[in-house]
Scaffold this active site. Structure first.
Site, PDB file in Angstrom:
ATOM      1  CD  GLU A 189      -1.752   1.124   3.308  1.00  0.00           C
ATOM      2  OE1 GLU A 189      -1.678   0.033   3.924  1.00  0.00           O
ATOM      3  OE2 GLU A 189      -2.241   2.140   3.782  1.00  0.00           O
ATOM      4  CG  ASP A 193      -3.517   1.959   9.897  1.00  0.00           C
ATOM      5  OD1 ASP A 193      -3.804   1.209   8.940  1.00  0.00           O
ATOM      6  OD2 ASP A 193      -3.073   3.109   9.750  1.00  0.00           O
TER       7      ASP A 193
END
Ligand code: TSJ
Length: 643
Positions: free
Chosen positions: A431, A506
């Site tokens: 990502e 997260d």
């Protein structure tokens, strides 16, 4: 009855013991496996008997309780298993049920026994695989009881007390055998999911599910749906916008097949059709689902022509067009289900196809005449689907031709590895460009490829095919993997042995991972099924003391490290908010190094029909001893793919 007798073992009893001994020798033959899945089958096996009693119209409440020691009690308010002597076996019918293989429900006659197929192997199997099992029957003011240990009868059926003469029913408690099962810990969510499904599939039946294990008191769920599969469809569509307010419902019996179907379109693009045979999900569909689809395609095309919603010059809508955004449940009950296919979960009885086809054709035609809003909005949506399908085909043809021409040009952002043997190679889907940069520096060039993706990837559940095929991130993944998708999928072309999704530890990272898994699941499910897809596990904390460094991958692990090294002002604890906070060396050491990292392998749990479950198995480099307990505590968790 009621007197204690010494057990005498005659020829009959010896046969009985041999039957149950066979179950203990090869439990997998009877319950599929001795893993967690097999363990949970024990509960379903018992509960199925109470559901049969409900289908016979004699029971409307089933209670299931998991006790602190993982013993389980199932209670129903049915007629109670018959306690009279079965003349063929010379013992009470209830004892036949628990001690003779495949005897479940066959005695007495007259009972409408439908459970079967894969699960319906009977209570005797559960008995054979339990350290102990006790049955109590409430009938005509008396409480009867019998106990078995590893399948062996401990005493003759006896009356142990009196009860309210109005009370009737059966109560079974069993304790799974730790010699047979690797682990006897029941999973609350797995059981809850199944009971909810059973309650939807048996309208009016109430399930009370209680888990007594939590330290902070029992957890309880009640499932009770008067609307049955109509409410099931509403539940599945709960987070979508329905195209019309009604749930269409068809019901009937034909050629001995009891048919129920419920459906409603939402404004999405995915089809959600689930078939059930005798309350058992059929992930591969089969004749009942085929019959349903045939009916749908014909009825909506006829409706569209008749009402001039489709011009004479236009081609028919395909089944796929009509099923875009459809949520449907098809539930059939059939006396002798034949299961076929690779996983034996596909219905083979052709009488089910004609029964569903004719009942749905007739009732859906009538329904559309009565509710023109439903016909109109569905056909309009299907026509849009037809156009999008055409556009997608063109886009796909273009990408196919392109890759054939320029020899599969790899995406520009891909930093490929140099080793050309896929068995040695892995690709990290990362990502963000900055984490991608660190990963490119950190990687082992020979065997590790890096593909950075920008931001959140497209949610393929919420987009039509033409948009999906033109999405840059998705195109990059498809070309990098090399396998193609859908019907073009070819695993032998896979360019990497491991596809590793690496995102921040997260909420956003978890969301991105879910979107990627959704894409993989919808477009190349075989990659997941064959165990090629993994999640990287970056650490949550870095602890420093006297120039020594520790990494913690969970709060529990941090706590453990702190206890070991002692809490004092010399400690520095850093909480990692993202991959970007680590430099290349740290990223390598904690997350990418095959010797030290933790990976979770992604699996699909086929048992759960309506919520696709992905299970993660933790794997790690085998050189790092201190992380063993982490593997154990994280061995399994479940995520709902519906994002
Ligand atoms: F199978 C089992 F032993 F595991 C079991 C059976 C477990 C539980 C919790 C419940 C049952 C069960 C069986 N509940 N209700 C019944 N009903 C019968 O066995 C029954 C009763 C009467 C008649 C009849 O024809 O009069 C027929 C049946 C099948």
């Amino acid at each position: 009855m009621g007197t204690e007798e010494l057990q005498e073992y005659g020829a009959d009893q010896i046969q009985i013991l041999k039957g149950l001994e066979a179950v203990r020798k090869r439990p997998g033959m009877y319950i599929g496996s001795t893993s967690s899945r097999g363990l949970h089958h024990l509960v379903y096996e018992i509960v199925d008997n109470s559901v049969d009693e409900a289908l016979a119209g004699s029971c409307d409440h089933i209670e299931v309780t998991v006790h602190k020691d993982n013993s389980v009690t199932v209670t129903d308010n049915g007629r109670g298993i018959p306690v009279g002597i079965n003349h063929q076996a010379g013992i009470p019918a209830v004892e036949v049920v628990f001690t003779i293989l495949h005897a479940g429900g066959k005695f007495g006659g007259g009972g409408y026994k439908v459970s079967g197929g894969l699960h319906g192997v009977g209570a005797s199997v559960v008995n054979a695989l339990s350290e102990w099992l006790e049955v109590r029957i409430f009938n005509e003011g008396k409480i009867y009881q019998q106990r078995y240990e590893r399948g062996k009868t401990m005493y003759s059926l006896k009356v142990v007390g009196e009860c309210d003469p109005d009370r009737h029913g059966t109560e079974v408690t069993f304790f799974p055998d730790r010699e047979i099962f690797d682990d006897i810990e029941f999973d609350f969510d797995v059981l809850k999911q199944r009971f909810r499904e059973m309650a939807f599939l048996t309208k009016g039946l109430r399930f009370t599910f209680t888990d007594e294990r939590p330290e902070d008191g029992p957890k309880q769920r009640v499932f009770h749906y008067e609307g049955g599969i109509i409410e099931f469809v509403q539940y599945l569509n709960r987070s979508s916008s329905a195209l019309y307010p009604q749930v269409i419902y068809c019901e009937g019996t034909k050629n001995g097949v009891l048919v129920e179907a419920a459906m409603q379109h939402n404004d999405g693009y995915k089809e959600n059709t689930y078939g059930f045979v005798n309350n058992i999900v059929t992930p591969e569909g089969g004749m009942h689902v085929e019959g349903f689809r045939m009916a749908l395609t014909k009825v909506f095309n006829d409706y569209a022509r008749k009402n001039k919603l489709l011009k004479d010059s236009e081609p028919n809508l395909t089944g796929e067009d009509i099923r875009e955004g459809l949520t449907a449940i098809i539930s059939v009950k059939i006396e002798n289900p034949q299961f076929e296919g690779q996983t034996k979960m596909k219905l083979g009885n052709s009488e089910a196809r004609s029964a569903v086809n004719s009942i749905v054709t007739e009732q859906l035609t009538y329904f559309l005449e009565q509710h023109p809003n439903v016909g109109k909005s569905t056909v309009e949506k299907s026509v849009l689907a037809q156009r999008a399908r055409e556009a997608a085909r063109k886009a796909r043809d273009l990408t196919r031709r392109k890759s054939a021409l320029d020899g599969m040009s790899l995406p520009g952002k891909l930093a490929d590895c140099t080793d050309k043997n896929p068995k040695n190679c892995e690709i990290f889907i990362v990502e963000g460009d900055s984490a991608g940069g660190s990963a490119k520096t950190a990687r082992s060039r020979a065997t590790q490829a890096i593909l950075p993706l920008r931001g959140k990837i497209l949610n393929v559940e919420k987009a039509r095919l033409d948009r999906i095929y033109s999405n840059a991130e998705i195109k990059a993944m498809i070309t990098a993997f090399g396998t193609g998708i859908h019907e073009d999928f070819d695993i032998s072309k896979l360019r990497y042995d491991k596809i590793i999704i690496m995102t921040d530890a997260d909420v956003d990272g978890a969301h991105i991972a879910t979107l990627m898994l959704t894409f993989l699941y919808r477009f190349m499910p075989e990659l997941i099924k064959t165990g090629h897809v993994y999640l990287a596990q970056p650490p949550l904390y870095k602890v420093e003391k006297n120039r020594k460094v520790w990494y913690a991958y969970s709060d529990a692990e941090l706590e453990k490290i702190m206890q070991e090294i002692g809490r004092d002002s010399g400690n520095k604890i850093q909480r990692y908010k993202g991959l970007g906070e680590m430099d290349a060396d740290q990223l390598w050491e904690t997350t990418m190094d095959p010797e030290k990292r933790i990976l979770k392998r992604v699996n699909i749990d086929e048992d759960s029909a309506s919520e696709v479950d992905l299970t993660f198995t933790t794997l790690m480099g085998d050189k790092v001893e201190p992380r063993r307990e982490f593997i154990e505590e994280n061995a399994k968790y479940v995520t709902n793919l519906d994002v």
